[in-house]
Design an enzyme around this catalytic site. Structure first.
Site, PDB file in Angstrom:
ATOM      1  CG  HIS B 124      -1.978  -1.061   1.181  1.00  0.00           C
ATOM      2  ND1 HIS B 124      -2.840  -1.226   0.122  1.00  0.00           N
ATOM      3  CD2 HIS B 124      -2.278  -2.051   2.072  1.00  0.00           C
ATOM      4  CE1 HIS B 124      -3.631  -2.280   0.368  1.00  0.00           C
ATOM      5  NE2 HIS B 124      -3.303  -2.795   1.531  1.00  0.00           N
ATOM      6  CG  ASP B 163      -2.876  -8.412   0.326  1.00  0.00           C
ATOM      7  OD1 ASP B 163      -2.020  -8.732   1.168  1.00  0.00           O
ATOM      8  OD2 ASP B 163      -3.933  -7.814   0.603  1.00  0.00           O
ATOM      9  CG  HIS B 165      -6.520  -5.552   1.801  1.00  0.00           C
ATOM     10  ND1 HIS B 165      -5.909  -6.521   2.555  1.00  0.00           N
ATOM     11  CD2 HIS B 165      -7.626  -5.190   2.476  1.00  0.00           C
ATOM     12  CE1 HIS B 165      -6.615  -6.720   3.663  1.00  0.00           C
ATOM     13  NE2 HIS B 165      -7.671  -5.929   3.632  1.00  0.00           N
ATOM     14  CG  ASP B 252      -4.939 -10.369   2.980  1.00  0.00           C
ATOM     15  OD1 ASP B 252      -4.603 -10.789   1.846  1.00  0.00           O
ATOM     16  OD2 ASP B 252      -4.622  -9.253   3.399  1.00  0.00           O
TER      17      ASP B 252
END
Lengths: 558, 465
Positions: B124, B163, B165, B252
């Site tokens: 991120h 991931d 996200h 995740d």
């Protein structure tokens, strides 16, 4: 008075030590098919002018188990594995009678799959039908919960009471299922052979009027009382390199960083002493190419010794890997590195003509002068040794770290000194030291330092305690000992418990007087957060009586 | 999804170049805060599992020690405000350094592939770094990619972000770079942090179609992800022909993850990595620390090392526990079709998107740093160059608990033509002489020369890395 005996592959060495002096020392060829005789021959020689009742301690270091494992000897053993999820162990093709049974335990010791009783019963029938009466049982995460291993043992014994069974949690309580499997299996393989050797030697020693403690040297450089060794035969492997490392340690006793170089006839063993502490291998001793859980020094063996055969083959100089006999200057058949040094030093080691003649046989077809050949031999041998030494330092520097602090505070190591051990050491050490840019240390007693190391090494004991305050219990890595803990345990409580347990086990093993010489080598705590709050703590505490010398030992007078 | 059949014995010695490298750095002494998901305990059970498994004793695995990434390695990617040391602590530098160690070993043919199992994560973290966003300060993958491009002369790289996200940091860094293919599949941004990663985010005007987003409906299973891999990711990789494939490997998507809502399994992750066959995997998120991480990490290691993972499963996993439903499958088919079409038209789109006669392209952005509660306003200005991807200027103003700061950043990409290089350097020199209003620092990221400068207007001092 203390006696130390190191049974090596070629020679058996012994010393009689008292009050900082070596009263007697002895070197005799090892009878490889009768180690007991080798021990007793040296023992009797050492006892010539001494009464057995004056002996306060006998320490033995032997290659028995190492040899047994190297030659595939020992008892036939069946293996039962309880692996649960993970690697596919059907591909672990090293053990002939291996059964994989259902059942699983996780990293916190929770049973996640029940044991399959009928699979175990079927395995038991087959094992007995095959005429095998020894079984090794290893379960994944058994150090965190040994109930599956225990249950499996009970199921087998209820049907076949004659089976001798070794369980993984008894012999190896560190996390590493593969190493636990290897260690458990080989413990079962060697247990009986070791027990009969140890009890026979014990009887023979007692028959000589010695009623002192008899200790066995372990791979980690510490000793264990002979009765304890019956349970841990694999701990006796690689005690030879451990003996010479402890010998080097005992001859120096300071805080320097040293490379210990034990140059034997056929091989050279290398070890490291970092700032006064012998370095252990982080991976466990290798047995038959597989890592075990046996704690050992980080040693390296090279097929290069003082008596290695020198040859000229296909335009290249080769040294070893074999030994055809002693050096030519000591009556051997071919030229060796010892002869090369002898030639360059003009007969300092032995008579010059035999060295010269042996080297000439190789020099002529190679188109070299004898002196050139001798120099090349030495250069090549030293280069090989240096490569291995550098390799060892690099390996140490690359040991994994798991914390930022550990990684940031790591510094490169350099040797202050090389310590020569073994008969051929004196000739080689100055040459190696010059290349490494450090000092060379060779003691009068270097040739028998291994036996001295055995005689004066103190017992060691290493304990790992893993506590889970949410599940309210803790485990030790020894003998499957467990206990309960409070949910508000702090790190100090975990350390206190580890200390108490160390004291208790030391007393049980008859080494209670060393229980106060402990040190903590690991102190880790983790908060278990579930949701957004702390629900428990995990502690990993390591405590040990580290390798060292016995009380009162301050070195030897030359 | 047929796992390979394995006949090799477990202990068969592996040639060095046939080994899988592993950096395991759990940072057991670092946390964002004591109860934060990114805390000391995160990889504790993973450690227990891989230690107990004994996998690092196998000849197929070679363990490496991480190192600290140099400040320069970080400046090659980020404009750290005020400077690199302020954004990258030792923990961050070790995590990035772990990826660099693996990259060096792979690129020098010591190992066939490698996994940097490190924390803290990085995907991120954007080009301009004012603080921590989504648990990340610096972007481990981008730092590694720019390092290998600089050191080994690689040009074409693919980063597949797996991931749950959206990898918005990595997307930002490679938004204008046509030579780095960035594919992110993640839970739909309408339902999860960071709320981006939609199909219409396709890259800057000169790098259209090399940023590809695959927003997955919540609940997507192994089957869904294999469909995306087989029909989108792998065919694109086949055409793009990258010199290096990187898996930005979050864990995740697992059915037990507490912060997301997907239904992947550990074995699904193993198959994903077998199909994708990344040269390098770098750990990203994943916060189901007991139920997923020990098994998923093991699965990735096993798949990369060519070890049989058919016996790998979570304790509570039951076969057919998660089935892909028709509705989701239809959505996936549509997404895959549309995004594959996008990739194929990338050259055409870039040609069309090139504003005619305009020397510069601009976009305004607002970026929120959730962890550090910073709000950043950016004005990006890209030189529209007919010969290269152009140089980039960013005016960034951030406001947060620490106060307000304004900086000006100039980035010259590796592929910049000599004209753009000269123009960008001249621009920096001009900025040094005449500061924009209220601007605290100017930065020049000069990748062709591999030098990184920053000018502090207050102290009137320049720093060069």
């Amino acid at each position: 008075m203390l006696i130390g005996i190191d049974v090596g592959g070629t020679f058996t060495d012994g010393v009689l030590y008292h009050d900082h002096k070596i009263l007697r020392s002895m070197k005799s060829p090892t009878e490889s098919d009768n180690l007991q005789a080798s021990v007793l021959a040296v023992l009797d020689e050492l006892l010539k002018d001494t009464r057995g009742s004056d002996i306060a301690r006998v320490v033995l270091s032997t290659t028995l188990v190492t040899n047994l494992l190297a030659t595939g000897g020992g008892d036939k053993v069946a293996l039962i594995l309880i692996p649960g999820p993970g690697l596919n162990l059907r591909q672990l093709r090293f053990f002939n009678f291996a059964y994989i049974v259902e059942g699983a335990t996780d990293f916190r010791g929770r049973i996640t799959e029940p044991l399959n009783k009928s699979q175990i019963e079927r395995a038991g029938e087959e094992i007995v039908a095959a005429g095998i009466d020894k079984v090794a049982i290893a379960g994944k995460f058994s150090p965190r919960n040994s109930s599956h291993e225990r249950e499996t043992k009970q199921i087998l014994l209820s049907r076949h009471p004659h089976l001798q069974i070794i369980t993984g949690f008894e012999v190896s309580g560190q996390l590493n299922f593969l190493r636990r499997t290897v260690t458990t299996y080989y413990t079962a393989v060697t247990k009986n052979t070791w027990a009969s050797f140890a009890t026979n030697v014990q009887a023979a020693i007692r028959a000589r009027g010695i009623d002192a403690a008899i200790d066995i040297l372990k791979a980690d450089g510490g000793t264990m009382p002979l009765p304890v060794s019956l349970q841990y035969p694999c701990e006796t492997i690689f005690s030879g390199p451990a003996a010479s490392t402890m010998g080097a340690y005992a001859l120096t006793l300071d805080e320097k960083t040293s490379v210990v170089i034990d140059i034997g006839g056929t091989t050279t063993d290398l070890a490291l002493i970092l700032e006064g502490e012998p370095l252990h291998s982080s991976r466990g001793a290798l047995i038959g190419g597989l890592h075990s859980n046996v704690r050992s020094f980080a040693t390296r063996a090279l097929a290069l010794g003082g008596d290695s055969a020198v040859r000229w083959q296909e335009g290249k100089l080769t040294i070893g890997p074999d030994r055809l006999g002693p050096a030519a200057c000591f009556g051997g058949p071919v030229a060796t590195p010892t002869d090369a040094i002898n030639l360059l030093k003009q007969g300092k080691l032995g008579p010059l003509p035999p060295s010269q003649q042996a080297l000439e046989k190789i020099a002529r077809p190679a188109g070299l002068t004898v002196a050139e050949l001798a120099q090349q031999t030495i250069d090549q041998a030293i280069a090989q040794l240096l490569a291995s030494i550098n390799d060892m330092f690099t390996a140490w520097e690359q040991e994994p770290a798991y914390k930022i602090w550990e990684l940031i505070h790591r510094r490169p190591v350099t040797a202050d000194r090389v310590i020569g051990i073994g008969a051929a050491a004196a000739a080689f050490m100055p040459l190696i030291a010059a290349k490494l840019g450090c000092r060379s240390f060779v003691h009068t007693y270097s040739p028998i330092a291994n036996a001295l190391g055995a005689a004066v090494s103190r017992p060691t004991l290493s304990l790992l305690l893993h506590a889970d305050t949410k599940r309210r219990h803790y485990h030790l890595n020894i003998d499957g000992i467990t206990g309960s803990c409070n949910s508000n345990w702090r790190l100090t409580d975990a350390k206190e418990e580890a200390r108490n347990q160390l004291r208790k086990i030391a007393q049980q093993r008859g080494i209670g007087h060393y229980a106060n010489q402990y040190e903590f080598f690991r102190e880790e705590q983790f908060n278990m957060i579930r949701g957004w709050s702390t629900t428990g703590k995990l502690y990993d505490v390591g405590i040990q009586i580290a390798p060292g010398v016995i009380d009162g030992f301050k070195g030897v007078q030359p | 999804m047929n796992p390979k059949t394995y006949n090799r014995p477990l202990y068969q010695p592996a040639a060095p170049y046939d080994q899988t490298g592993l950096v395991f750095f759990p940072a057991f002494d670092w946390a964002i805060s004591p109860t934060h998901p990114e805390r000391e305990e995160r990889l504790l059970y993973t450690r227990d599992q891989i230690f107990e498994e004994g996998i690092m004793d196998l000849p197929q695995i070679r363990q490496y020690q991480p190192r600290l990434a140099e400040l320069k390695d970080i400046a090659r990617v980020h404009f750290c405000v005020p400077n690199v040391a302020a954004q990258a602590s030792e923990a961050h530098r070790i995590a990035a350094g772990g990826a660099l160690v693996i990259a060096d070993a792979v690129l020098s043919d010591e190992i066939k592939n490698g996994f940097a199992l490190v924390r803290p994560p990085g995907h991120h973290a954007m080009r301009v770094a004012h603080g921590n966003r989504g648990f990340c300060n610096i972007n481990n993958e981008a730092i590694m990619v720019e390092y290998v491009r600089q050191k080994y002369g690689l040009r074409r790289v693919a980063i597949i972000d797996t991931d749950v996200h959206h990898g918005d940091g990595t997307q930002d860094i490679y938004w204008h770079d046509p030579d780095v293919l960035f594919i992110s599949f993640h839970q739909d941004g309408r339902t999860l942090y960071p709320g981006t990663g939609f199909m219409n985010e396709t890259g800057g005007p000169l790098a259209q179609g090399t940023t590809i987003n695959v927003p997955l409906p919540p609940g997507t299973t192994d089957e869904g992800i294999f469909y995306v891999l087989d029909n989108l990711v792998l065919p694109i990789l086949d055409e793009f022909q990258p010199e290096l494939i990187v898996n930005s490997a979050g864990q995740d998507n697992h059915y037990s993850d507490p912060l997301a809502n997907m239904s992947f399994s550990a074995r699904g992750y193993a198959i994903l990595n077998e199909k994708l066959a990344p040269d390098i995997a770098v750990l990203e998120g994943g916060y189901s620390i007991e139920t997923a991480l020990p098994y998923v990490n093991l699965g990735i290691i096993m798949a990369m090392a060519g070890l049989d993972y058919s016996n790998l499963y979570e304790p509570d996993y039951r076969q057919n526990r998660f089935k892909e439903n028709r509705n989701r499958m239809q959505q996936l088919e549509k997404i895959v079709q549309q995004q594959y079409h996008l990739f194929q038209r990338r050259h055409q789109l870039t040609a069309q998107g090139r504003p005619t006669g305009e020397p510069f392209y601009q976009r305004q952005r607002h970026i929120y740093y959730d962890t550090d509660q910073i709000r950043e306003q950016q004005l990006e200005t890209l030189r529209i160059c007919p010969r290269c991807p152009g140089y980039l200027m960013i005016d960034s103003e951030a406001a947060g608990p620490q106060g307000r700061i304004k900086v000006h950043c100039i980035s010259i990409p590796q592929q910049a033509c000599s004209g753009c290089q000269r123009a960008a350097r001249d621009h920096y020199a001009k900025m040094r002489r005449r500061p924009p209003e209220a601007c605290a620092y100017s930065y020049l990221q000069d990748r062709p020369r591999d030098t990184y400068q920053q000018y502090d207007y207050h102290r009137q001092r320049e720093q060069t890395l």
